[in-house]
Design a protein around this motif. Structure first.
Motif, short mmCIF file in Angstrom:
data_model
loop_
_atom_site.label_atom_id
_atom_site.label_comp_id
_atom_site.label_asym_id
_atom_site.label_seq_id
_atom_site.Cartn_x
_atom_site.Cartn_y
_atom_site.Cartn_z
N LEU A 1 0.68 -1.06 -0.02
CA LEU A 1 -0.10 -0.14 0.04
C LEU A 1 0.93 1.23 -0.05
N ASN A 2 2.05 1.26 0.72
CA ASN A 2 2.87 2.59 0.74
C ASN A 2 3.51 2.54 -0.70
N GLU A 3 3.90 1.52 -1.28
CA GLU A 3 4.49 1.73 -2.52
C GLU A 3 3.41 2.20 -3.93
N TYR A 4 2.32 1.89 -3.58
CA TYR A 4 1.27 1.87 -4.65
C TYR A 4 0.73 3.10 -4.58
N SER A 5 0.98 3.99 -3.87
CA SER A 5 0.21 5.36 -3.80
C SER A 5 1.25 6.43 -3.45
N PRO A 6 1.38 7.41 -4.31
CA PRO A 6 2.10 8.49 -3.77
C PRO A 6 1.45 9.71 -2.73
N TRP A 7 0.26 9.23 -2.38
CA TRP A 7 -0.36 10.07 -1.48
C TRP A 7 -0.72 9.20 -0.19
N VAL A 8 -0.71 9.77 0.91
CA VAL A 8 -0.99 9.00 2.22
C VAL A 8 -2.37 9.01 2.41
N ASN A 9 -2.86 7.88 2.60
CA ASN A 9 -4.38 7.62 3.30
C ASN A 9 -4.07 7.36 4.65
N ALA A 10 -4.92 8.35 5.64
CA ALA A 10 -4.69 8.60 6.70
C ALA A 10 -4.79 7.14 7.68
N GLN A 11 -5.67 6.30 7.11
CA GLN A 11 -5.89 5.07 7.84
C GLN A 11 -5.06 3.72 7.24
N TYR A 12 -4.70 3.89 6.01
CA TYR A 12 -3.79 2.55 5.53
C TYR A 12 -2.50 2.84 4.95
N GLY A 13 -2.13 4.18 4.78
CA GLY A 13 -0.66 4.26 4.64
C GLY A 13 -0.48 4.79 3.29
N GLY A 14 0.59 4.60 2.21
CA GLY A 14 1.07 5.23 1.20
C GLY A 14 1.89 6.18 1.24
N GLY A 15 2.31 6.93 0.10
CA GLY A 15 3.37 7.99 -0.01
C GLY A 15 4.46 7.67 -0.34
N GLN A 16 4.90 6.34 -0.84
CA GLN A 16 6.13 6.10 -1.75
C GLN A 16 5.92 5.84 -2.95
N GLY A 17 4.84 6.07 -3.41
CA GLY A 17 4.67 5.97 -5.13
C GLY A 17 5.51 6.61 -5.84
N ASP A 18 5.88 7.77 -5.44
CA ASP A 18 6.86 8.63 -6.37
C ASP A 18 7.94 8.01 -6.59
N GLU A 19 8.62 7.42 -5.37
CA GLU A 19 9.77 6.47 -5.40
C GLU A 19 9.59 5.07 -6.28
#
Length: 457
Positions: A216-234
């Protein structure tokens, strides 16, 4: 009065206590001593080592887990903590998903585990002979991680001199092999082999394993407050700046955007949609299967509305009408935004199926049609690669992508005021602006091309 109250209380309690109890009454004799058995299914994101879904031993040879009442049908399997240790059928091969349905009353379901795929005494791989592991530990410098990379080569790869389009597909574990899949495979290899026998030109497929707990972290550039995310750019920078150049350098590919697709399902479709929009100079096709746009709908929609011209993209949307109440409207929202920003109607295909489910089995059945539609208008009968025109593109992260010249090319960097700042030598591929450059907007010029660029904070 007390009698009536007791009856009412008993009825009310039945509604509260409605639940499903899964009870394993028999396990394979070769199960390792002390093994922990996990439930992995649609109710826990198919996590094969969920500590909240451990089958509890009773000391007498049975294992039990009670699941609170919910709605609908649940698909599941048992593992010993990974998809490599998933349960198998009587002969040790692939076992289809188990299911149960909540019905509002207490249920106890007695089950038997027939085998474990990893210790049945044989290789249960279903991957065809033209699938290989490119690397079990391909390095991701952008995230300082390693990842298994799969490679499918067309049947005539070693007997021809053809150059092929490339499909970059997420969740590589589930594309080719039941042995590594968590819910059945897509049969990408069998489908493409069959189409090849019917006259299809052929394509290379690069399958990228998901990162398990990092998915979930890698598959979204944006953070979902409940599930994570945020590493999609990398993650996308890895595909664009590390993996694709490696594939283009070492295999006979068609590197131009219209010959390269990003394809994924669920969260994999979210990052595919973002990735092609972020790197339209590299990827011109998107396969969006049951996309999890809900994860970052507002952010993705805003990004697509403000991104570069999307007129060169071609996208195939496919989903089930009843996967979730948000699935169809979310796809319609993203499609409209993309079309308002250049995506043409002729380059958009949308398919909502009454029978569609959020499963590998559904996506398996839709893959062939999506692949054929994405490349239907492309001329693949020639081995001649189009001569690249000089091009300069900057990603959101600030990296410069440059191609079109055989050697390094000298550029002059100017402030908006016209003052020359410095000279740069750009090579084909990705380049960085000088680290000591002050944040702002600049003009980058050569004899053949000029481009506005920016330096972030």
């Amino acid at each position: 009065m007390k009698k009536y109250l007791l009856v009412l209380f008993s009825i009310f309690s039945l509604g509260i206590d409605a639940q499903v109890t899964l009870r394993i009454t028999s396990i394979p004799a070769n199960t390792p001593t002390g093994a922990t058995i996990y439930l992995a299914g649609s109710i826990n994101g198919w996590n094969p080592f969920d500590n909240g879904s451990i089958m509890q031993p009773d000391g007498f040879g049975t294992y039990q887990l009670t699941i609170p009442e919910g709605t609908g049908t649940v698909e599941y399997k048992f593992t010993r903590g990974s998809w490599a240790t998933v349960e198998g059928n009587a002969s040790g091969g692939y076992l289809p998903n188990r299911t149960f349905t909540f019905n509002g009353t207490p249920q106890t379901i007695n089950l038997t585990i027939q085998s474990w795929e990893d210790i049945t005494g044989g290789n249960n791989s279903t991957a065809t002979s033209n699938v290989q592991i490119l690397s079990p530990n391909f390095y991701i410098p952008q995230l300082d991680r390693i990842r298994r990379i799969w490679l499918y080569l067309p049947p005539d790869y070693f007997t021809s001199t053809k150059n092929y389009p490339v499909l970059y597909m997420n969740d590589g574990q589930n594309l080719f092999d039941n042995l590594t899949s968590f819910s059945g495979e897509w049969q990408v290899d069998e489908t493409l082999n069959s189409l090849f026998e019917e006259g299809d030109y052929g394509a290379i497929v690069v399958g990228i394993d998901n990162g398990g707990s990092e998915r979930l972290n890698e598959y979204s550039p944006w953070v979902n407050a409940q599930y994570g995310g945020g590493q999609g750019d990398e993650y996308m920078a890895f595909i664009a700046e590390t993996l694709k150049p490696y594939i283009d350098e070492n295999f006979r590919t068609r590197p131009e955007p219209k010959m390269n697709a990003l394809i994924g399902s669920s969260m994999g479709a979210l990052i595919a949609t973002y990735g092609a929009s972020e790197y339209p100079n590299l990827f011109g096709k998107i396969g969006s299967f049951s996309p999890a746009y809900w994860f970052a709908l507002s952010d993705l929609n805003t990004y697509l509305g403000n991104s570069s011209d999307l007129s060169n993209l071609r996208i195939y949307f496919v989903a089930g009408q009843n996967e979730s109440t948000a699935m169809v409207p979310n796809i319609n929202t993203i499609r409209t935004t993309m079309q308002n920003n250049g995506l043409s109607i002729s380059n958009t295909f949308t398919k909502f199926d009454s029978y569609g489910t959020h499963t590998e089995g559904y996506w398996r059945g839709e893959f062939g049609a999506a692949y054929q539609w994405l490349f239907v208008n492309e001329s693949l009968s020639t081995n001649v690669i189009e001569k690249k025109k000089p091009a300069l593109f900057q990603t959101e992260s600030g990296n410069l992508w440059f191609n079109g010249f055989e050697n390094e090319t000298k550029f002059e960097l100017f402030a908006l005021s016209g003052q020359k700042i410095t000279s740069l030598q750009l090579r084909n591929g990705f380049n960085s602006l000088p680290e000591n450059l002050v944040s702002g907007i600049y003009i980058l010029k050569s004899e053949m091309i000029s481009k506005k660029v920016f330096k972030k904070q």
